[in-house]
Design a protein around this motif. Structure first.
Motif, PDB file in Angstrom:
ATOM      1  N   ASP A 278       0.801  -1.369  -0.071  1.00 27.23           N
ATOM      2  CA  ASP A 278       0.018   0.008  -0.026  1.00 27.23           C
ATOM      3  C   ASP A 278       0.959   1.099   0.044  1.00 27.23           C
ATOM      4  O   ASP A 278       0.539   2.196  -0.726  1.00 27.23           O
ATOM      5  CB  ASP A 278      -0.928  -0.130   1.324  1.00 27.23           C
ATOM      6  CG  ASP A 278      -2.192  -0.803   0.823  1.00 27.23           C
ATOM      7  OD1 ASP A 278      -2.455  -1.327  -0.260  1.00 27.23           O
ATOM      8  OD2 ASP A 278      -2.771  -0.911   1.888  1.00 27.23           O
ATOM      9  N   ALA A 279       1.951   1.141   0.728  1.00 26.41           N
ATOM     10  CA  ALA A 279       2.950   2.393   0.773  1.00 26.41           C
ATOM     11  C   ALA A 279       3.426   2.673  -0.696  1.00 26.41           C
ATOM     12  O   ALA A 279       3.287   4.013  -0.995  1.00 26.41           O
ATOM     13  CB  ALA A 279       4.099   2.084   1.676  1.00 26.41           C
ATOM     14  N   GLU A 280       3.723   1.677  -1.321  1.00 26.52           N
ATOM     15  CA  GLU A 280       4.298   1.941  -2.602  1.00 26.52           C
ATOM     16  C   GLU A 280       3.274   2.352  -3.711  1.00 26.52           C
ATOM     17  O   GLU A 280       3.478   3.467  -4.452  1.00 26.52           O
ATOM     18  CB  GLU A 280       4.967   0.410  -3.238  1.00 26.52           C
ATOM     19  CG  GLU A 280       5.257   0.831  -4.566  1.00 26.52           C
ATOM     20  CD  GLU A 280       6.166  -0.585  -5.382  1.00 26.52           C
ATOM     21  OE1 GLU A 280       7.022  -0.195  -6.029  1.00 26.52           O
ATOM     22  OE2 GLU A 280       5.940  -1.500  -4.639  1.00 26.52           O
TER      23      GLU A 280
ATOM     24  N   LEU B 232       2.246   9.299   4.873  1.00 27.92           N
ATOM     25  CA  LEU B 232       1.798   8.201   5.177  1.00 27.92           C
ATOM     26  C   LEU B 232       1.567   7.901   6.579  1.00 27.92           C
ATOM     27  O   LEU B 232       2.708   8.266   7.383  1.00 27.92           O
ATOM     28  CB  LEU B 232       2.571   7.203   4.695  1.00 27.92           C
ATOM     29  CG  LEU B 232       3.053   6.963   3.217  1.00 27.92           C
ATOM     30  CD1 LEU B 232       4.182   5.895   2.855  1.00 27.92           C
ATOM     31  CD2 LEU B 232       1.797   6.871   2.350  1.00 27.92           C
ATOM     32  N   VAL B 233       0.428   7.736   7.046  1.00 34.40           N
ATOM     33  CA  VAL B 233       0.125   7.332   8.603  1.00 34.40           C
ATOM     34  C   VAL B 233       0.257   5.877   8.670  1.00 34.40           C
ATOM     35  O   VAL B 233      -0.725   5.247   8.059  1.00 34.40           O
ATOM     36  CB  VAL B 233      -1.059   7.962   9.051  1.00 34.40           C
ATOM     37  CG1 VAL B 233      -1.139   7.604  10.593  1.00 34.40           C
ATOM     38  CG2 VAL B 233      -0.991   9.454   8.808  1.00 34.40           C
ATOM     39  N   LEU B 234       1.108   4.952   9.483  1.00 30.31           N
ATOM     40  CA  LEU B 234       1.154   3.656   9.793  1.00 30.31           C
ATOM     41  C   LEU B 234       0.225   3.349  10.844  1.00 30.31           C
ATOM     42  O   LEU B 234       0.419   4.116  11.833  1.00 30.31           O
ATOM     43  CB  LEU B 234       2.478   3.224  10.127  1.00 30.31           C
ATOM     44  CG  LEU B 234       3.708   3.570   8.915  1.00 30.31           C
ATOM     45  CD1 LEU B 234       4.931   2.823   9.418  1.00 30.31           C
ATOM     46  CD2 LEU B 234       3.222   3.467   7.659  1.00 30.31           C
TER      47      LEU B 234
ATOM     48  N   GLU C 299      11.086   0.240   7.288  1.00 33.13           N
ATOM     49  CA  GLU C 299      11.262  -0.590   6.025  1.00 33.13           C
ATOM     50  C   GLU C 299      10.437   0.750   5.053  1.00 33.13           C
ATOM     51  O   GLU C 299      10.675   1.021   4.087  1.00 33.13           O
ATOM     52  CB  GLU C 299      10.405  -1.657   5.813  1.00 33.13           C
ATOM     53  CG  GLU C 299      10.636  -2.407   4.476  1.00 33.13           C
ATOM     54  CD  GLU C 299      10.008  -3.513   4.136  1.00 33.13           C
ATOM     55  OE1 GLU C 299      10.278  -4.192   3.042  1.00 33.13           O
ATOM     56  OE2 GLU C 299       9.894  -4.399   5.051  1.00 33.13           O
ATOM     57  N   ILE C 300       9.220   0.983   5.699  1.00 31.29           N
ATOM     58  CA  ILE C 300       8.629   1.895   4.907  1.00 31.29           C
ATOM     59  C   ILE C 300       8.876   3.568   4.694  1.00 31.29           C
ATOM     60  O   ILE C 300       9.168   4.118   3.940  1.00 31.29           O
ATOM     61  CB  ILE C 300       6.956   2.050   5.468  1.00 31.29           C
ATOM     62  CG1 ILE C 300       6.289   0.806   4.986  1.00 31.29           C
ATOM     63  CG2 ILE C 300       6.080   3.405   4.921  1.00 31.29           C
ATOM     64  CD1 ILE C 300       4.705   0.805   5.606  1.00 31.29           C
TER      65      ILE C 300
ATOM     66  N   VAL D 258       6.503  10.280   7.145  1.00 34.50           N
ATOM     67  CA  VAL D 258       5.966   8.903   7.723  1.00 34.50           C
ATOM     68  C   VAL D 258       5.366   9.243   9.081  1.00 34.50           C
ATOM     69  O   VAL D 258       6.418   9.712   9.994  1.00 34.50           O
ATOM     70  CB  VAL D 258       6.575   7.611   7.715  1.00 34.50           C
ATOM     71  CG1 VAL D 258       5.849   6.433   8.134  1.00 34.50           C
ATOM     72  CG2 VAL D 258       7.157   7.339   5.996  1.00 34.50           C
ATOM     73  N   PHE D 259       4.289   8.861   9.481  1.00 26.68           N
ATOM     74  CA  PHE D 259       3.790   9.288  10.887  1.00 26.68           C
ATOM     75  C   PHE D 259       3.337   7.898  11.339  1.00 26.68           C
ATOM     76  O   PHE D 259       2.884   6.780  10.400  1.00 26.68           O
ATOM     77  CB  PHE D 259       2.709  10.182  10.996  1.00 26.68           C
ATOM     78  CG  PHE D 259       2.852  11.459  10.037  1.00 26.68           C
ATOM     79  CD1 PHE D 259       3.581  12.514  10.415  1.00 26.68           C
ATOM     80  CD2 PHE D 259       2.241  11.678   8.791  1.00 26.68           C
ATOM     81  CE1 PHE D 259       3.774  13.615   9.901  1.00 26.68           C
ATOM     82  CE2 PHE D 259       2.556  12.880   8.034  1.00 26.68           C
ATOM     83  CZ  PHE D 259       3.273  13.966   8.340  1.00 26.68           C
TER      84      PHE D 259
END
Length: 293
Positions: free
Chosen positions: A175-177, A187-189, A208-209, A219-220
């Motif tokens: 999904d990140a890609e 992006l919020v993990l 990794e992300i 990235v959050f």
């Protein structure tokens, strides 16, 4: 009911398993120069995208969250709300990010983005993890049907707004890609408060992300982030910022006037302590090698 598959418990246990290595030699007092999308804030510890606070807690709870974030110098994130409520929260004047559900009626989604643009919000986001109900059918939230976001739809959304588009609910490199390729600028993990059982802890995927973004897209992390030490672990492993949710709801209940600001300030001071004790004297000097699993 067994708690064995509870994703909040799994995320909490993973966070607690991470150990911090101290490095005092040549360290210094930390400096928190935090900037997001060209806007400066006092801390990378932010509110989570809570929603319906006035309904689930009491009238004025949402304003208490916005007021506390502003006083602490933190960025306010907020979730599903009518336009009038978003306007009231934005009126406090602090930087604000609105997270929007994946409405099946995409016109609603576009209207909310346009409204956010008019208010001058810092960014908007979309909950990609909210399309399905517990039986896999389309979710229905407050009378609105939801449906999964398509990559090409996200690409079109990113092209048609001047605001940074953040995707919340990312819990896979796949999904990140896709989100990054479509133009997402954040992006919020998150597993969205145990939305699915046995979910991977967001922190487990973070390194990794974060590496996938080459430091160009923030990235959050949310889910079980409660303290400044939790925030430090996430920041050291590559997060740009973290979001605190349920503890702030408790803070509002205990002290509507000062609870949120006091909690965020305390967490920020805990973060500064960890930075000083590890030689990570600025947010740019965070070092993943101080974290051990």
């Amino acid at each position: 009911m067994s708690d064995i598959g509870n994703s909040n418990r799994i995320a909490r246990e993973y966070l607690d398993s991470l150990r911090i290595e101290t490095r005092y030699m040549d360290s210094d007092n930390p400096v928190l120069d935090f900037e997001l999308y060209g806007t400066k804030a006092a801390t990378p510890i932010m509110t989570a995208a809570l929603s319906h606070l006035d309904h689930f807690m009491y009238p004025g709870a949402a304003e208490a969250l916005a007021k506390g974030a502003k006083e602490a110098g933190a960025i306010l994130w907020y979730g599903m709300a009518e336009e009038e409520e978003i306007e009231r929260l934005a009126a406090y004047g602090g930087p604000m990010i609105e997270i929007i559900k994946p409405y099946a009626d995409r016109d609603i989604l576009y209207r909310k983005i346009e409204h956010a643009e008019k208010l001058g919000l810092l960014a908007v986001g979309i909950d990609i993890d909210h399309p399905f109900a517990d039986d896999g059918s389309p979710d229905n939230v407050s009378g609105y049907e939801m449906t999964a976001l398509r990559t090409e739809e996200l690409r079109e959304i990113c092209r048609n707004t001047g605001l940074p588009v953040i995707i919340k609910g990312v819990l896979s490199t796949r999904d990140a890609e896709k989100c990054l390729d479509a133009g997402a600028r954040g992006l919020v993990l998150s597993h969205h408060n145990n939305r699915i059982e046995y979910a991977l802890p967001p922190m487990a995927l973070l390194p990794e992300i974060a590496e996938m973004t080459y430091g160009q897209v923030p990235v959050f992390v949310d889910c079980e982030i409660k303290t400044g030490l939790d925030a430090f672990k996430a920041l050291a492993l590559g997060a740009k910022g973290v979001c605190i949710g349920r503890p702030l709801m408790t803070a509002i209940k205990q002290d509507a006037e000062n609870g949120v600001a006091d909690y965020l300030t305390k967490a920020t001071n805990e973060l500064k302590k960890a930075m000083a004790y590890t030689g990570c004297t600025t947010l740019e000097k965070m070092d993943p090698t101080v974290i051990h699993s």
